[in-house]
Motif scaffolding. Sequence first.
Motif, short mmCIF file in Angstrom:
data_model
loop_
_atom_site.label_atom_id
_atom_site.label_comp_id
_atom_site.label_asym_id
_atom_site.label_seq_id
_atom_site.Cartn_x
_atom_site.Cartn_y
_atom_site.Cartn_z
N GLN A 149 1.32 -1.53 -0.42
CA GLN A 149 -0.08 0.24 -0.09
C GLN A 149 0.89 1.51 -0.42
N GLU A 150 1.88 1.05 0.62
CA GLU A 150 2.55 2.65 1.14
C GLU A 150 3.50 2.55 -0.18
N HIS A 151 3.81 1.40 -0.83
CA HIS A 151 4.87 2.14 -2.16
C HIS A 151 4.19 1.91 -3.18
N LEU A 152 2.86 1.75 -3.73
CA LEU A 152 1.73 2.32 -4.48
C LEU A 152 1.28 3.62 -4.38
N GLY A 153 1.57 4.53 -3.32
CA GLY A 153 1.15 5.54 -2.77
C GLY A 153 3.03 6.57 -3.17
N ALA A 154 3.66 5.87 -3.33
CA ALA A 154 4.89 6.52 -2.80
C ALA A 154 5.58 7.97 -3.75
N HIS A 155 6.15 9.17 -3.19
CA HIS A 155 5.94 10.09 -3.19
C HIS A 155 4.47 11.02 -2.76
N ARG A 156 3.63 10.86 -2.65
CA ARG A 156 2.43 11.34 -2.55
C ARG A 156 2.35 11.66 -1.86
N PRO A 157 2.20 12.93 -1.20
CA PRO A 157 1.42 14.02 0.06
C PRO A 157 0.62 13.51 0.80
N VAL A 158 0.48 12.47 1.61
CA VAL A 158 -0.46 11.89 2.91
C VAL A 158 -1.09 13.05 3.26
N ARG A 159 -2.50 13.44 3.21
CA ARG A 159 -3.50 14.19 3.50
C ARG A 159 -4.37 14.02 4.88
N GLY A 160 -4.63 12.38 5.35
CA GLY A 160 -5.42 12.12 6.02
C GLY A 160 -5.22 10.25 6.03
N TYR A 161 -6.09 9.72 6.31
CA TYR A 161 -5.96 8.17 6.68
C TYR A 161 -7.17 7.46 7.21
N LYS A 162 -8.18 6.81 6.16
CA LYS A 162 -9.39 6.39 6.58
C LYS A 162 -9.16 4.97 7.51
#
Length: 245
Positions: free
Chosen positions: A43-56
């Motif tokens: 999951q983390e790898h697929l969103g790499a380099h994208r700022p995390v705005r929050g979590y569900k």
Amino acid sequence: MMDGPINPEEAALLEEVRSARAAKCTVAGNRFHLDASLAYRIQEHLGAHRPVRGYKLGLVSPAKQAQMGITTPIYGRIYDDMLLEQPVVSLSRFIQPRFEPEIVILLGEDLSPTAAIHQAQQAIAMAYLGIDLLDSIWAGYRFTLAEVIADNASGGGFLRGKKPLAWPAVGTLRLFIDEHAVAEGSLEALGPVEDHLLWLAHEVGGLKAGQLIYLGSPISAQPARPGSVRVEGPQGSWLAITFLS
């Protein structure tokens, strides 16, 4: 990049999620049975380099956790392009959308991985009504724990109401589709929210002020179809949106 060696099943699940998301298609689930820690790495790898705005948060109820053989919630990451600002949402951007009414909290302070309960309470700046637009590559939402985690906990899109709610927000969420009452659920079903925040902060290495946390829903997910949706919540709050095909 993924740290450490990657085993063949992990590589296969990573490619399955990446390819299905790119093609906007469903695939058969219940095939991958990795440890949750490896699924979160995907999951983390697929969103790499994208700022995390929050979590569900997902699977917050003990009953849902028991069905999946776990004793904690799961989480997914929220990115900029998942935050939907307009009251009209085109469903064509999703694969097989469903939605849940939720409570969203906005963090006013950082929360470290080792924070205490009083710090979690202080970190909650505001709460809002929200809608979690679920989306999944797994056909019919039939998946293993590893599969749903790797697919970002079925995160699709997120809407947030305008009216801030005093915390704690207690009461009932009510869902109306095309002006017909469909379902309602008590916010007590979300369980100990501050405990969930501490768990999440520990799992992700800390939470940041300004991040949004979608807390899960006391109402079962509904298929998203063209039409009007209205959510009513505590303190006279409401959130109305329109789904287009």
